[in-house]
Design a protein around this motif. Structure first.
Motif, PDB file in Angstrom:
ATOM      1  N   ASP A 371       0.819  -1.211   0.000  1.00 52.01           N
ATOM      2  CA  ASP A 371       0.000   0.000   0.000  1.00 52.01           C
ATOM      3  C   ASP A 371       0.851   1.258   0.000  1.00 52.01           C
ATOM      4  OD1 ASP A 371      -2.133  -1.669   0.023  1.00 52.01           O
ATOM      5  OD2 ASP A 371      -2.776  -1.252   2.081  1.00 52.01           O
ATOM      6  N   ALA A 372       2.018   1.206   0.683  1.00 51.81           N
ATOM      7  CA  ALA A 372       2.880   2.390   0.774  1.00 51.81           C
ATOM      8  C   ALA A 372       3.303   2.860  -0.612  1.00 51.81           C
ATOM      9  CB  ALA A 372       4.104   2.078   1.635  1.00 51.81           C
ATOM     10  N   PHE A 373       3.562   1.912  -1.522  1.00 56.99           N
ATOM     11  CA  PHE A 373       3.962   2.278  -2.884  1.00 56.99           C
ATOM     12  C   PHE A 373       2.864   3.095  -3.558  1.00 56.99           C
ATOM     13  CE2 PHE A 373       3.531   1.331  -7.406  1.00 56.99           C
ATOM     14  CZ  PHE A 373       4.761   1.750  -7.895  1.00 56.99           C
ATOM     15  N   PHE A 374       1.624   2.634  -3.446  1.00 57.65           N
ATOM     16  CA  PHE A 374       0.525   3.323  -4.111  1.00 57.65           C
ATOM     17  C   PHE A 374       0.254   4.682  -3.471  1.00 57.65           C
ATOM     18  CE2 PHE A 374      -0.284  -1.183  -5.076  1.00 57.65           C
ATOM     19  CZ  PHE A 374      -0.371  -1.108  -6.449  1.00 57.65           C
ATOM     20  N   ARG A 375       0.311   4.752  -2.148  1.00 60.11           N
ATOM     21  CA  ARG A 375       0.091   6.030  -1.465  1.00 60.11           C
ATOM     22  C   ARG A 375       1.148   7.064  -1.868  1.00 60.11           C
ATOM     23  NH1 ARG A 375      -1.250   2.646   3.168  1.00 60.11           N
ATOM     24  NH2 ARG A 375      -3.467   2.881   3.677  1.00 60.11           N
ATOM     25  N   GLU A 376       2.408   6.633  -1.943  1.00 63.21           N
ATOM     26  CA  GLU A 376       3.500   7.558  -2.225  1.00 63.21           C
ATOM     27  C   GLU A 376       3.488   8.055  -3.666  1.00 63.21           C
ATOM     28  OE1 GLU A 376       6.975   5.364  -1.241  1.00 63.21           O
ATOM     29  OE2 GLU A 376       6.543   5.325   0.925  1.00 63.21           O
ATOM     30  N   ASN A 377       2.980   7.243  -4.584  1.00 63.50           N
ATOM     31  CA  ASN A 377       3.078   7.585  -5.998  1.00 63.50           C
ATOM     32  C   ASN A 377       1.792   8.119  -6.609  1.00 63.50           C
ATOM     33  OD1 ASN A 377       5.897   6.659  -7.078  1.00 63.50           O
ATOM     34  ND2 ASN A 377       5.236   5.036  -5.676  1.00 63.50           N
ATOM     35  N   CYS A 378       0.719   8.229  -5.823  1.00 70.05           N
ATOM     36  CA  CYS A 378      -0.554   8.729  -6.344  1.00 70.05           C
ATOM     37  C   CYS A 378      -0.944  10.034  -5.652  1.00 70.05           C
ATOM     38  CB  CYS A 378      -1.663   7.694  -6.166  1.00 70.05           C
ATOM     39  SG  CYS A 378      -1.453   6.227  -7.202  1.00 70.05           S
ATOM     40  N   ASP A 379      -1.745  10.833  -6.343  1.00 67.76           N
ATOM     41  CA  ASP A 379      -2.164  12.128  -5.793  1.00 67.76           C
ATOM     42  C   ASP A 379      -3.164  11.965  -4.654  1.00 67.76           C
ATOM     43  OD1 ASP A 379      -0.652  13.552  -7.773  1.00 67.76           O
ATOM     44  OD2 ASP A 379      -2.229  13.065  -9.216  1.00 67.76           O
ATOM     45  N   HIS A 380      -4.023  10.952  -4.755  1.00 75.82           N
ATOM     46  CA  HIS A 380      -5.063  10.733  -3.744  1.00 75.82           C
ATOM     47  C   HIS A 380      -5.126   9.250  -3.395  1.00 75.82           C
ATOM     48  CE1 HIS A 380      -6.723  14.793  -4.428  1.00 75.82           C
ATOM     49  NE2 HIS A 380      -6.504  14.557  -5.711  1.00 75.82           N
ATOM     50  N   THR A 381      -5.641   8.957  -2.195  1.00 78.33           N
ATOM     51  CA  THR A 381      -5.826   7.574  -1.769  1.00 78.33           C
ATOM     52  C   THR A 381      -7.248   7.380  -1.256  1.00 78.33           C
ATOM     53  OG1 THR A 381      -3.503   7.376  -1.127  1.00 78.33           O
ATOM     54  CG2 THR A 381      -5.028   5.736  -0.234  1.00 78.33           C
ATOM     55  N   LEU A 382      -7.920   6.364  -1.763  1.00 81.63           N
ATOM     56  CA  LEU A 382      -9.241   5.973  -1.271  1.00 81.63           C
ATOM     57  C   LEU A 382      -9.081   4.732  -0.410  1.00 81.63           C
ATOM     58  CD1 LEU A 382     -11.500   6.468  -4.427  1.00 81.63           C
ATOM     59  CD2 LEU A 382     -11.737   7.658  -2.251  1.00 81.63           C
ATOM     60  N   GLU A 383      -9.400   4.853   0.880  1.00 84.04           N
ATOM     61  CA  GLU A 383      -9.271   3.735   1.811  1.00 84.04           C
ATOM     62  C   GLU A 383     -10.563   2.923   1.813  1.00 84.04           C
ATOM     63  OE1 GLU A 383      -6.655   2.968   3.661  1.00 84.04           O
ATOM     64  OE2 GLU A 383      -5.376   4.764   3.585  1.00 84.04           O
ATOM     65  N   ASN A 384     -10.490   1.668   1.411  1.00 85.71           N
ATOM     66  CA  ASN A 384     -11.655   0.777   1.395  1.00 85.71           C
ATOM     67  C   ASN A 384     -11.597  -0.124   2.627  1.00 85.71           C
ATOM     68  OD1 ASN A 384     -13.805  -0.849   0.811  1.00 85.71           O
ATOM     69  ND2 ASN A 384     -12.940  -1.720  -1.060  1.00 85.71           N
ATOM     70  N   ASN A 385     -11.987   0.423   3.764  1.00 87.86           N
ATOM     71  CA  ASN A 385     -11.864  -0.325   5.020  1.00 87.86           C
ATOM     72  C   ASN A 385     -13.192  -0.519   5.735  1.00 87.86           C
ATOM     73  OD1 ASN A 385     -12.259   2.305   5.728  1.00 87.86           O
ATOM     74  ND2 ASN A 385     -10.267   2.592   6.707  1.00 87.86           N
ATOM     75  N   GLY A 386     -14.297  -0.344   5.006  1.00 89.30           N
ATOM     76  CA  GLY A 386     -15.617  -0.548   5.600  1.00 89.30           C
ATOM     77  C   GLY A 386     -16.433  -1.490   4.746  1.00 89.30           C
ATOM     78  N   THR A 387     -17.746  -1.314   4.791  1.00 87.43           N
ATOM     79  CA  THR A 387     -18.621  -2.136   3.958  1.00 87.43           C
ATOM     80  C   THR A 387     -18.589  -1.632   2.522  1.00 87.43           C
ATOM     81  OG1 THR A 387     -20.591  -0.773   4.300  1.00 87.43           O
ATOM     82  CG2 THR A 387     -20.132  -2.480   5.942  1.00 87.43           C
ATOM     83  N   GLN A 388     -19.101  -2.446   1.616  1.00 88.08           N
ATOM     84  CA  GLN A 388     -19.141  -2.048   0.216  1.00 88.08           C
ATOM     85  C   GLN A 388     -20.011  -0.813   0.030  1.00 88.08           C
ATOM     86  OE1 GLN A 388     -20.103  -5.199  -2.512  1.00 88.08           O
ATOM     87  NE2 GLN A 388     -20.500  -3.828  -4.193  1.00 88.08           N
ATOM     88  N   ALA A 389     -21.137  -0.746   0.750  1.00 84.77           N
ATOM     89  CA  ALA A 389     -22.024   0.413   0.647  1.00 84.77           C
ATOM     90  C   ALA A 389     -21.317   1.683   1.128  1.00 84.77           C
ATOM     91  CB  ALA A 389     -23.298   0.175   1.457  1.00 84.77           C
ATOM     92  N   GLU A 390     -20.576   1.575   2.228  1.00 87.33           N
ATOM     93  CA  GLU A 390     -19.851   2.735   2.749  1.00 87.33           C
ATOM     94  C   GLU A 390     -18.780   3.197   1.770  1.00 87.33           C
ATOM     95  OE1 GLU A 390     -20.241   1.704   7.541  1.00 87.33           O
ATOM     96  OE2 GLU A 390     -18.505   1.030   6.391  1.00 87.33           O
ATOM     97  N   PHE A 391     -18.089   2.248   1.167  1.00 87.64           N
ATOM     98  CA  PHE A 391     -17.037   2.623   0.220  1.00 87.64           C
ATOM     99  C   PHE A 391     -17.633   3.255  -1.025  1.00 87.64           C
ATOM    100  CE2 PHE A 391     -13.894   1.403  -3.159  1.00 87.64           C
ATOM    101  CZ  PHE A 391     -12.919   2.307  -2.758  1.00 87.64           C
ATOM    102  N   GLN A 392     -18.780   2.783  -1.447  1.00 86.80           N
ATOM    103  CA  GLN A 392     -19.427   3.359  -2.623  1.00 86.80           C
ATOM    104  C   GLN A 392     -19.791   4.816  -2.375  1.00 86.80           C
ATOM    105  OE1 GLN A 392     -22.362   0.826  -4.366  1.00 86.80           O
ATOM    106  NE2 GLN A 392     -23.290   2.429  -5.576  1.00 86.80           N
ATOM    107  N   ILE A 393     -20.309   5.115  -1.193  1.00 85.06           N
ATOM    108  CA  ILE A 393     -20.646   6.501  -0.842  1.00 85.06           C
ATOM    109  C   ILE A 393     -19.383   7.350  -0.807  1.00 85.06           C
ATOM    110  CG2 ILE A 393     -21.517   7.982   1.012  1.00 85.06           C
ATOM    111  CD1 ILE A 393     -23.462   5.683   1.718  1.00 85.06           C
ATOM    112  N   LYS A 394     -18.314   6.790  -0.245  1.00 83.42           N
ATOM    113  CA  LYS A 394     -17.034   7.510  -0.185  1.00 83.42           C
ATOM    114  C   LYS A 394     -16.551   7.852  -1.597  1.00 83.42           C
ATOM    115  CE  LYS A 394     -13.961   6.099   2.804  1.00 83.42           C
ATOM    116  NZ  LYS A 394     -12.880   5.315   3.465  1.00 83.42           N
TER     117      LYS A 394
END
Length: 872
Positions: A371-394
């Motif tokens: 994950d550190a590689f993707f966080r360091e090399n991208c402008d934004h990070t979407l954390e998918n650490n809840g339910t699918q419905a919660e992530f969809q709203i995010k």
């Protein structure tokens, strides 16, 4: 004609043009042929010199918007914006022409292309002439553009009046052509000015969003949200595989880099993927070399797709690529977004999607960038650490902000309605693309299992074999039952119980999924054989609730066992193999069925009339019942049985239909025995796939449900208490204490709403195909008679567990209140002081010889059972 050559000068060129001549002049791109664009005869000379079709328009060189206003009408504001931003320069604008522009110049059309060239010589020529000049390239049609005076000489020496030698032109890229006569600008040809700059100048820039992240992180959910908001998605993995099929340059390059991986077929290079995989997948250096070769082709293809999307006015493009950063695709993006998720959540998704073990899933995760590689090399990070419905709203919130959108009042009102009202959606509209693969993969496994399983005995045998492949062993008293131990108990070959010992003791209860494996069928009577009019038949007794007329004139198979006096069992299977004979119950032809057709459906075919036709050739020996004798002789030679052995036989006639896909989209499964083997397989696959659960998980295959769950192999049998008692005894607890804290999902099918018979169902409460696993709070009939009515707390628990695990579900019932109803094993489990609720797959044509279910609903039932097994 003698062509005049001028060295970096236009002296005399204007006079030639105004007298009807043609002059080659350098521009900031290539040499062009300049003639008086308002003189039809001069324009014809240009066409003649180039060999150009007269139906093709030529663009005009102008000195600025004053010339454009004289030549064109209905000029939109966008033209002034673009001219102010890009003129002089390689931009051609297509506008509606005035009558002053002859049809010869416009190719007979009502539009004309205008361009102000960024060339001092060309602009000075325009000033001296005082008329618009043709701006077509100085080459013979179909030949390369001329970027030097010498190249012009080769094409046109003696065919045009003059060549102005201004040295070498930059060449390479023609002007960008923009159509401005429609509702919105459209790029007709990409050229010297990037499409993005055109749209940016007009305030219509497109967002290019790169989305990356490791497998199982939830990228597909994010991409579907972006697509829902109007974005187009570029699947780079799919694009790469398409290029392997279509891009001969890329395939040829692979063959040159990795000899032996590409062959020539019908003049085209064809890649051998297996050969390539064998070369690169175990050699990181060669894999890196392959990526270096192919990434450039993928980038080029993605660039073309982006440009095309811009030309079509698309608001946003999402580039889906795991190797977004390494491949350089991120450089094409205005914004890059990483989607990350905890490893355990990713493993669960990968296991469900691809049907692999946890160990294999975790090994795949470990092999990817962290994950550190993707966080360091991208402008934004979407954390998918809840339910699918919660992530969809995010994701919806994030992309709306990224696209600069604000939720308007009507959208807020829509959200309010969505929040307050309960509106189910078709499962195919909400399931992520990666999980669609899991649906079809699961369905393939179920169809293969169901095709091999025609009776409850066969269900037990095949399921034990499958369970053993997953590490289950037969239970023996005294064996060590530590957490993670997988055991099974075979109840007389007709019922089955499996368990995975949990982390918590049995005193805290267990999680049970119970289904039945018997299905409506035709049983042979104990003295079945008889002969009439030299045809041999078997007398039968139908088993379970059936419409008797549905069992006539369809091919039938014979399955079962014959228990001989010496204690051995003979297994009988006739008709399953494609080369085997089949059997049939005959019916009247319509021409002779006048009296029959006056009867009700229930009376048209009687139970005693369900006689199985099994032969018609008489034995050569004289005497009576010669056909019966011949049939018995065949059975004796094949199986060693006699007529007396039918007294201790269990033989079932079942439909001889193979399980198959239904529908052009292959979304449904047709076959015999869905009720209730479709739920049996769901709980079997679920218990095979789980790791060590929090509480002991139990899977039950019961028999005799169709006739009341009776007998030693039915759900009312004490065999279940004995099995749970053995597990409890090993831990020093009692069955009653365990039952009081246990939960049971009575995995039984429900009827699916059928629009062909709407009158029997209450549509709002009936289950529908493709809406997920159906939850029956109660069954029974009319005033809930004979039902197990689950409590509100049980339904609430299911809602929570299903929401946390992305299970699509719906409420269900068995038809209208006064219409009928039915029962399941739920009441017998509830009577044991176990919290119980019914849940299962909605079925069309239930209890028919050929039933239909949805692949989506099958998969969600499996997912529901699995999530309950793993719930704390």
């Amino acid at each position: 004609m003698k062509t005049k050559y001028l060295d970096n000068s236009i002296d005399g060129a204007a006079e030639l043009i105004l007298s009807g001549g043609v002059v080659a002049v350098p521009t900031e791109t290539v040499y062009g042929l300049a003639a008086n664009g308002l003189d039809p005869s001069a324009v014809e000379k240009v066409f003649e010199a180039k060999g150009r079709a007269e139906s093709k328009a030529v663009s005009l060189f102008v000195s600025g918007m004053d010339d454009v206003e004289r030549l064109c009408e209905d000029i939109p504001p966008a033209a002034y914006v673009l001219a102010d931003r890009f003129w002089p320069g390689p931009l051609t604008m297509v506008l509606k022409k005035r009558d002053i522009v002859p049809g010869t110049t416009s190719g007979g059309g009502d539009t004309i292309g205008v361009r102000c060239p960024d060339s001092p010589l060309a602009l000075e020529l325009l000033r001296r002439c005082g008329v618009p000049l043709t701006g077509t390239s100085a080459n013979v049609s179909g030949m390369p553009d001329a970027v030097t005076a010498d190249a012009v000489r080769e094409y046109f020496d003696g065919r045009i009046d003059c060549v102005v030698d201004g040295g070498r032109c930059p060449g390479g890229v023609p002007s960008t052509v923009v159509l401005l006569t429609g509702k919105r600008p459209k790029i007709l040809r990409r050229g010297g000015i990037p499409s993005g700059e055109i749209y940016a100048a007009l305030g219509e820039d497109m967002k290019i969003i790169g989305i990356t992240g490791p497998t199982g992180s939830g990228k597909t959910t994010a991409l579907r949200v972006l697509e829902k908001l109007g974005g187009e998605i570029v699947d780079c993995d799919r694009l790469y595989h398409r290029l392997l099929e279509e891009n001969t340059d890329m395939v040829r390059g692979i063959g040159e880099t990795f000899p032996g991986t590409v062959s020539m077929e019908q003049g085209r290079p064809v890649l051998d993927r297996k050969a390539l995989g064998a070369v690169v997948f175990n050699d990181p250096e060669k894999l890196e070399k392959l990526n270096a070769l192919t990434h450039g082709f993928v980038r080029e293809a993605v660039s073309d797709i982006i440009a095309d999307a811009r030309d079509r006015g698309v608001s946003a493009v999402g580039i889906d690529a795991i190797a977004l950063i390494e491949s350089g695709l991120g450089d094409l993006c205005g914004v890059t977004v990483a989607v990350v998720a905890p490893a355990e959540m990713r493993a669960e998704r990968i296991m469900a999607r691809e049907g692999i073990s946890r160990q294999y899933a975790m090994s795949r995760i470990a092999a990817q960038k962290d994950d550190a590689f993707f966080r360091e090399n991208c402008d934004h990070t979407l954390e998918n650490n809840g339910t699918q419905a919660e992530f969809q709203i995010k994701c919806e919130t994030f992309f709306n902000n990224l696209l600069g959108r604000q939720i308007m009042a009507d959208e807020k009102n829509s959200e309010r309605r969505e929040k307050l009202f309960f509106n189910k959606k078709n499962g195919w509209d909400v399931i992520p693309d990666d999980e669609r693969k899991a649906v079809y993969s699961y369905a393939e496994g179920y169809m293969a299992w169901l095709n091999a399983v025609r009776t409850e005995r066969e269900a037990v045998n095949h399921s034990i074999s499958m369970a053993e492949d997953y590490g289950f062993v037969e239970y023996r008293r005294g064996m060590d039952l530590k957490p993670g131990t997988k055991i099974y108990f075979n109840n007389r070959g007709k019922a089955l119980m499996l368990a995975v010992i949990g982390e918590k003791p049995m005193s805290e209860g267990c999680v049970i999924a119970a289904a039945h494996t018997d299905a409506p069928r035709i049983d042979l009577k104990q003295n079945p054989l008889y002969e009439d009019t030299e045809m041999a038949f078997f007398k039968t007794h139908y088993y379970g609730g059936i419409k008797k007329y549905q069992w006539t004139v369809i091919p039938l198979e014979l399955h079962g066992v014959v228990a001989l006096k010496d204690g051995t069992n003979v297994e009988i299977v006739i008709g399953r193999d494609r080369t085997d004979p089949k059997f049939v119950i005959t019916d009247l032809l319509p021409h002779l069925a006048a009296d029959q057709m006056k009867k009700t459906l229930a009376e048209g075919i009687t139970g005693e009339g369900l006689n199985l036709l099994i032969g018609s050739i008489p034995d050569s020996e004289e005497g009576k019942d010669r056909v019966s004798l011949a049939v018995l002789d065949i059975l004796n030679r094949r199986y060693g049985i006699t007529e007396e052995d039918f007294l201790s036989a269990e033989l079932e006639a079942v439909p001889a239909f193979d399980v198959c896909d239904i529908g052009l989209d292959r979304s449904l499964i047709g076959g015999y025995g869905h009720d209730d083997r479709v739920c049996s397989y769901a709980e079997l696959k679920a218990i095979c796939d789980i790791p060590t659960p929090p509480r002991t998980s139990v899977c039950i295959f019961a028999d005799k449900e169709e006739i009341g769950s009776v007998g030693v192999s039915g759900m009312q049998s004490r065999a279940f208490e004995w099995f749970i008692g053995e597990l409890c005894g090993a831990q020093g607890t009692t069955v009653s204490e365990c039952f009081s804290k246990s939960f049971c999902l009575s995995a039984d099918v429900c009827n699916a709403f059928d629009p062909n018979f709407p009158e029997v169902s209450e549509k709002k409460n009936d289950a529908k195909v493709n809406y997920g696993v159906g939850i029956c709070k109660f069954t029974g009939s009319r005033g809930k008679s004979g039902s197990s009515d689950a409590s509100a707390e049980i339904v609430g628990r299911l809602r929570r567990v299903f929401a946390e695990n992305g299970v699509e579900w719906q409420m269900a019932e068995l038809g209208k209140v006064d219409q009928g109803g039915g029962g399941t094993v739920a009441m017998f489990m509830a009577n044991r002081n176990i919290d119980t609720i019914d849940a299962g797959v909605p079925v069309l044509s239930m209890h028919a010889p050929f039933e239909t279910v949805s692949k989506f609903d099958c998969y969600m039932t499996y997912k529901a059972v699995k999530s309950l097994y793993m719930a704390d």
